[in-house]
Design a protein around this motif. Structure first.
Motif, short mmCIF file in Angstrom:
data_model
loop_
_atom_site.label_atom_id
_atom_site.label_comp_id
_atom_site.label_asym_id
_atom_site.label_seq_id
_atom_site.Cartn_x
_atom_site.Cartn_y
_atom_site.Cartn_z
N HIS A 1 0.80 -1.22 0.00
CA HIS A 1 0.00 0.00 0.00
C HIS A 1 0.83 1.27 0.00
O HIS A 1 0.34 2.34 0.34
CB HIS A 1 -0.98 0.02 1.18
CG HIS A 1 -1.71 -1.27 1.37
ND1 HIS A 1 -2.49 -1.83 0.37
CD2 HIS A 1 -1.75 -2.14 2.41
CE1 HIS A 1 -2.98 -2.98 0.81
NE2 HIS A 1 -2.55 -3.19 2.04
N ASP B 1 -1.45 1.28 -6.06
CA ASP B 1 -2.05 1.38 -4.73
C ASP B 1 -1.12 2.17 -3.81
O ASP B 1 -0.07 1.69 -3.42
CB ASP B 1 -2.27 -0.04 -4.18
CG ASP B 1 -2.61 -0.06 -2.70
OD1 ASP B 1 -2.94 1.00 -2.14
OD2 ASP B 1 -2.53 -1.16 -2.11
N ASP B 2 -1.53 3.39 -3.49
CA ASP B 2 -0.82 4.18 -2.48
C ASP B 2 -1.81 4.58 -1.39
O ASP B 2 -1.92 5.74 -1.02
CB ASP B 2 -0.17 5.41 -3.11
CG ASP B 2 0.95 5.99 -2.23
OD1 ASP B 2 1.38 5.29 -1.29
OD2 ASP B 2 1.37 7.13 -2.48
N SER B 3 -2.52 3.58 -0.88
CA SER B 3 -3.52 3.82 0.16
C SER B 3 -2.91 4.45 1.40
O SER B 3 -3.59 5.13 2.17
CB SER B 3 -4.22 2.51 0.53
OG SER B 3 -5.25 2.72 1.46
N TYR C 1 -6.07 1.86 6.37
CA TYR C 1 -5.63 2.05 5.00
C TYR C 1 -5.25 0.73 4.33
O TYR C 1 -5.31 0.59 3.11
CB TYR C 1 -4.47 3.05 4.93
CG TYR C 1 -3.13 2.54 5.43
CD1 TYR C 1 -2.30 1.77 4.62
CD2 TYR C 1 -2.69 2.83 6.72
CE1 TYR C 1 -1.09 1.29 5.07
CE2 TYR C 1 -1.48 2.36 7.18
CZ TYR C 1 -0.68 1.59 6.36
OH TYR C 1 0.51 1.12 6.82
N GLY D 1 -6.56 -0.42 0.69
CA GLY D 1 -5.68 -0.82 -0.39
C GLY D 1 -5.99 -2.22 -0.89
O GLY D 1 -5.93 -2.49 -2.10
#
Length: 471
Positions: free
Chosen positions: A327, A342-344, A455, A459
């Motif tokens: 993530h 995905d950069d949650s 988070y 993600g």
């Protein structure tokens, strides 16, 4: 048994991941320990049941009253300085430490040689940088671990059976606030942006707590050349004689800096005749992923490792061996010529700004709990990179309004739902907006708890939705 704690009445403020180990360690050192905790839920009762058979007193549902006879408080890092408990301690002249302060003072327990600390803080990038640093130190053959705010207890690291040559330590602003005597071998502040201001009270107080990491440094204070506030913290710090200011930059480094030249990470700080010479450390392609903010993380990690005497080859090998946590700007898949990332973990505007800067043409999935943030500056800076935007979450209207002001030509899909199934629809809408060569980027700029547990779950939902696209 250190006389400092034997027979002393110590109050531990808060259970959880720091309070329980602190209570156990202090009890083992002969202290009379009382734990106070705001909550009285099932988890707290389970933790109390773990401590009480040892002889630890636990008071649930009352974290504001100072127990009679308290001589020291050891607090969980998240407890605000404005708590009535701490006001009462101040009036009584009782010192307040955090678990990091306790760990620092216990480094020489049982006569072992204390391991130096290489410490990292900053608004964003701390965990990745500390993990990179630990990977580099291991590549150098050193006994080390990534510890601190990263989830591995510092108390366990300094009191356990494993001995270390050096520790890579992640420290939050909360932890630094409660660590007055910490003196690291070397330390880095990666960046500074408004965050946790409800806890600190002001940006000035937040920055000051971050800056505590430089106090008493022995060898190097590593700062971000692109973020003047970090250099200002170095200038304000009271360090050991001979401690150096070492900058890192994504541009060509000057003397006493690390930077990037023609696709190479280079060192002009820890070399002979740094006015004329530079040492190649690694290639940009050795950094995973090679996004600009992650290259900056790698340079900061390299600066701390070099300050500890690590070779250039170990920097290269450690960066090559490093695998980022999930993530964090993680490539999920390519579908029909479109990359899905995905950069949650980008839960604030500063982290999202760095994420957006890593790609040229983006369909942006954003939204959640804004935590008081504003989005005008973020949107204005990224507008030219946006192919489209898909908004989810409770505070999506704030981002929609910023897009209307600063990116009027960008098509926006506003999903009026906050159930977890919204992520599948968001990914489907992003696919409709994207063209081959684009990146669909989950970088929410918001917290996740309106729709998800954390988070990580957000993600995971994104990744699952992307997999369904390619099925």
């Amino acid at each position: 048994m250190p006389s400092e704690f034997s027979g002393k009445h110590v109050t531990v403020a808060g259970l959880g991941v720091s309070g329980v180990p602190a209570a156990k360690v202090l009890h083992g050192l002969g202290a009379h320990v009382t734990v106070v905790n705001d909550g009285d839920d099932e988890r707290a009762r389970t933790q109390a049941a773990e401590l009480e058979p040892l002889g630890v007193t636990v008071r649930l549902g009352d974290g504001d009253t100072l127990p009679e006879g308290t001589e020291l408080i050891v607090t969980a890092p998240g407890w605000k300085p404005t708590k009535p408990l701490f006001a009462a301690a101040g009036q009584a002249g009782v010192p307040v430490w955090g678990d990091v302060e306790l760990a620092w003072r216990l480094r020489g327990l049982n006569g072992r040689k204390p391991a130096p600390w290489l410490a990292v803080t900053g608004t964003n990038g701390k965990t990745t940088t500390v993990q990179m640093l630990a990977s580099i130190l291991k590549a150098a053959g050193l006994r080390t671990a990534a510890v601190g705010n990263i989830g591995v207890s510092l108390l366990d690291a300094v009191t356990g059976e494993q001995e270390y040559d050096v520790l890579a330590v992640e420290l939050s602003s909360y932890q630094l606030h409660w660590a007055p005597s910490l003196r690291a071998h070397s330390a880095a502040v990666l960046n500074l942006a408004p965050d946790h201001l409800d806890w600190h009270g002001s940006m000035e107080a937040y920055a000051a707590d971050k800056g505590r990491i430089y106090e008493g440094n022995h060898v190097a204070c590593v700062y971000n050349v692109a973020d003047k506030a970090t250099e200002d913290l170095v200038r304000a710090a009271d360090v050991e004689e001979g401690c150096r200011a070492i900058g890192f930059t994504l541009g060509t480094p000057g003397p006493s800096q690390l930077g990037v030249v023609e696709g190479l990470l280079v060192d002009r700080a820890f070399v002979e005749d740094r006015q004329k010479n530079a040492q190649e450390l690694a290639e940009v392609s050795d950094v995973n992923p090679p996004a600009p903010h992650n290259i900056a993380n790698a340079l900061a990690a390299a600066g701390l490792a070099r300050a500890f005497g690590v070779s250039a080859a170990a920097v290269r090998d450690g960066l090559r061996a490093f695998t980022p946590d999930a993530h964090r700007i993680a490539h999920v898949a390519d579908v029909d010529g479109v990359a899905y990332v995905d950069d949650s973990k980008a839960t604030n505007t500063h982290a999202t700004e760095a994420s957006l800067a890593a790609y040229e043409s983006i369909v942006w999935i954003a939204g959640g709990l804004a935590k008081g943030a504003t989005f005008d500056e973020l949107v204005a800076g990224a507008a030219k990179r946006l192919r489209g935007a898909v908004l989810i979450g409770a505070d999506r209207a704030l981002i929609r309004e910023a897009l209307a002001r600063h990116a009027r030509e960008v098509p926006v899909v506003d999903l009026d739902r906050t159930d977890t199934g919204a992520m599948l629809q968001a990914v489907q809408e992003a696919r409709r907006l994207a063209r081959p060569g684009d990146t669909v980027l989950l970088a929410p700029a918001c917290a996740s708890m309106d729709m998800f547990t954390n988070y990580n779950q957000r993600g995971d939902a994104f990744a699952q939705a992307v997999r369904e696209l390619g099925a």
